[in-house]
Write a protein that holds these residues in place. Structure first.
Motif, short mmCIF file in Angstrom:
data_model
loop_
_atom_site.label_atom_id
_atom_site.label_comp_id
_atom_site.label_asym_id
_atom_site.label_seq_id
_atom_site.Cartn_x
_atom_site.Cartn_y
_atom_site.Cartn_z
N VAL A 1 95.37 -2.78 41.75
CA VAL A 1 96.19 -2.10 41.17
C VAL A 1 97.78 -2.50 41.31
CG1 VAL A 1 97.55 0.31 41.24
CG2 VAL A 1 94.99 0.10 41.69
N GLY A 2 98.08 -2.86 42.53
CA GLY A 2 99.28 -3.71 42.47
C GLY A 2 99.19 -4.26 44.05
N THR A 3 99.06 -5.75 43.78
CA THR A 3 98.81 -6.61 45.09
C THR A 3 98.79 -8.13 44.51
OG1 THR A 3 96.93 -6.94 46.53
CG2 THR A 3 96.28 -6.70 44.34
N ALA A 4 98.27 -8.93 45.54
CA ALA A 4 98.33 -10.50 45.27
C ALA A 4 97.41 -11.05 45.66
CB ALA A 4 99.81 -11.16 45.63
N ALA B 1 82.66 -17.00 42.37
CA ALA B 1 84.06 -17.14 42.18
C ALA B 1 84.46 -16.84 43.85
CB ALA B 1 84.80 -16.06 41.59
N GLU B 2 85.62 -17.51 44.14
CA GLU B 2 86.39 -17.43 45.35
C GLU B 2 87.53 -16.75 45.38
OE1 GLU B 2 86.49 -20.23 49.09
OE2 GLU B 2 87.92 -20.78 47.52
N ILE B 3 87.48 -15.42 46.08
CA ILE B 3 88.83 -14.72 46.02
C ILE B 3 89.52 -14.92 47.16
CG2 ILE B 3 89.45 -12.33 45.51
CD1 ILE B 3 86.41 -12.14 44.22
N MET B 4 90.85 -15.02 47.20
CA MET B 4 91.64 -14.83 48.45
C MET B 4 92.80 -13.83 48.25
SD MET B 4 92.09 -18.75 49.26
CE MET B 4 91.01 -20.05 49.88
N VAL B 5 92.94 -12.95 49.14
CA VAL B 5 93.86 -12.01 48.87
C VAL B 5 95.06 -12.14 49.74
CG1 VAL B 5 94.39 -9.50 49.00
CG2 VAL B 5 92.23 -10.40 48.35
N THR B 6 96.13 -12.11 49.19
CA THR B 6 97.40 -12.54 49.97
C THR B 6 98.33 -11.13 50.20
OG1 THR B 6 98.38 -13.08 48.03
CG2 THR B 6 97.89 -14.87 49.25
N GLU B 7 97.93 -10.09 49.65
CA GLU B 7 98.80 -8.93 49.67
C GLU B 7 98.11 -7.79 49.30
OE1 GLU B 7 103.03 -9.61 48.22
OE2 GLU B 7 102.84 -7.78 47.96
#
Lengths: 315, 193
Positions: free
Chosen positions: A174-177, A187-193
């Motif tokens: 929704v709102g993130t990085a 796929a490889e997913i990395m969440v920073t925020e």
């Protein structure tokens, strides 16, 4: 006025020139005259330009979305909509017209790292040799990652989820990085925020990935893993940097080779397995090879196409 | 092989500027006055600006230290007033080796964070303009239109932001000098020898 300028006064003028040059302004004769006025000015200008460059990199990594959350809200950039396709008419229509107007594709060459601001205030930073399509629909912001890797800083909009599709993997925010990199099996997913949700098309299982976590969607049923250090290090590409922290030289060389036509070849197996620590510019494979060689007592043989790293004479 | 100005600027941004605080801290610990430090550092940038390529420089940090030391030594030889008591002790500070340490990696990373913190601390209008320009790549004319100001204001605010940023980045090294006694024993050892 014969008093020599102080370093600080020179820095003030240099900052103004750096900004003017960055904006594509500033006449060459005027600049030349300014530089000729004091030998110290050329150094001050280089430093100011470097600071401006560093600020841009830092913002790409840390400070992206916030420009739009200021007290003075900014309207979506109409020019972008118009440039997106369909011409001036499209910007005036809701629904299908706007949908078409807001579809756009991006592609990067080898070594190119591109920042793509979206009309909703989100920002995409696209890594080397990648391709993606953006379509801003009324109820959905949809990104198709066709190849490679990108990092997304998503502007908050509860009414319009932001979904990234890569093969049959879907990532929703929704709102993130977060970043998504295509792998052969998913796929490889990395969440920073913030938090994102990932799933595979047609499958009910949902993975919830929080900030500081990595998730590999490859059908093996693994869970997200907390790895904030690794994420920060991996995503240094957004600033054009490669951060090594005990990585094998062979892996580091493979990273450089993703970005440069000039390929690093390691001719010695023992050297390839050496571990290395350092921060390097992705577009400077030779600096890296020379630093590695100096640290390991190895040799570099570089020509236009190849940078060979190895030991010429065994000790 | 000649490099473009942009390539050199990018290299300086990545390999030189992040180490400036450290170089200044070292000069200060060596007894240089603020004015001398400014002069030496500025001269080092001048020498970099005169290069047509930086491809031959393997380690920017070591190069920066060496260049500043060379300039200081040259000035002392010419009997210019530079008070640097231990300028030749640079080797004792272990800065010339080509091998990056884990601490240095961490320092390089924290530098980007430091810049971003400094940007957040800019006055609001200055910050907004700075971000629109640097992140979103909007032309000055477009930023001026959006914010309802003249292009001249946008240009002045961006330059002001850049200047505040540069000053802010160097200011912190006063505290760092106090907080980093780790270099002292090494310098002392050398002196004792």
């Amino acid at each position: 006025m014969n008093r020599p300028q102080s370093a600080s006064e020179i820095d003030d003028e240099a900052a103004a020139w750096a900004v003017r040059l960055d904006a594509g302004e500033g006449a060459a004769p005027e600049l030349k005259a300014w530089l000729a006025g004091d030998p110290r000015r050329s150094g001050a200008l280089l430093r100011a330009q470097a600071a401006l460059d560093l600020a841009g990199r830092s913002l790409a990594v840390y400070g992206a979305g916030a420009a739009f959350s200021t007290a003075q809200p900014l309207r979506p950039n109409r020019r972008w909509l118009i440039a997106g396709g369909g011409g001036a008419i499209a910007a005036g229509f809701a629904g299908a017209g706007l949908w078409l107007a807001q579809s756009r594709s991006f592609e990067t060459q080898r070594g190119e790292i591109r920042r793509a601001p979206l009309p909703d205030g989100s920002l995409i930073v696209i890594n080397t040799q990648s391709a993606l399509n953006v379509s801003m629909r009324p109820r959905l912001r949809h990104i198709q990652l066709r190849r490679g890797e990108a990092w997304f800083d998503v502007a908050k909009d509860l009414e319009r989820p932001f979904v990234v599709a890569v093969a049959d993997v879907r990532v929703r925010a929704v709102g993130t990085a977060f970043s998504v990199r295509q792998r052969t099996d998913g796929a490889e997913i990395m969440v920073t925020e913030g938090v994102v949700e990932a799933w595979r098309k047609g499958r009910p299982e949902r993975a919830r990935i929080e900030a500081g976590c990595v998730f590999t969607s490859d059908g093996s049923g693994g869970a997200p893993v907390a790895a904030p250090e690794r994420i920060e290090r991996t995503l240094a590409w957004r600033a054009g940097q490669l951060v090594l922290d005990g990585d094998r030289l062979a892996d580091a060389a493979a990273q450089f080779n993703r970005y440069n036509a000039r390929q690093i070849v390691i001719s010695d197996a023992a050297v390839a397995n050496e571990k290395f620590v350092g921060v390097f510019q992705l577009n400077e494979p030779e600096s890296f090879a020379r630093a590695a060689a100096a640290a390991l007592g190895a040799d570099v043989d570089a020509d236009q196409h190849t940078i060979r790293l190895g030991r010429l004479a065994q000790k | 092989m000649e490099q473009t100005r942009n390539e050199i600027v990018a290299w300086v941004a990545g390999q030189i500027l992040p180490h400036e605080r450290e170089v200044r801290g070292w000069l200060r610990r060596s007894g240089a006055s603020d004015a001398d430090i400014d002069d030496l550092v500025q001269e080092a940038y001048c020498r970099l600006a005169a290069l047509s390529s930086v491809a031959h420089i393997g380690n920017g940090r070591a190069y920066f230290f060496q260049t500043v030391r060379n300039i200081a030594v040259e000035r002392m030889r010419r009997a210019r007033v530079v008070r640097i008591d231990h300028v030749t002790e640079i080797d004792a500070l272990n800065v010339i080796d080509g091998e990056p340490s884990p601490e240095r990696v961490a320092a390089g990373r924290s530098e980007l964070r430091r810049v971003s913190d400094a940007i957040e601390e800019l006055p609001e209008r200055c910050r907004t303009i700075f971000k629109l320009r640097r992140i979103y790549g909007l032309p000055q004319r477009e930023i001026a239109r959006r914010l309802g100001v003249t292009e001249n204001v946008v240009e002045m605010q961006t330059a002001r932001g850049l200047r505040l940023l540069m000053a802010r980045l160097l200011k912190e090294d006063v505290d760092e000098t106090k907080a980093a006694p780790a270099d002292e024993p090494a310098a002392k050892r050398k002196r004792d020898r």
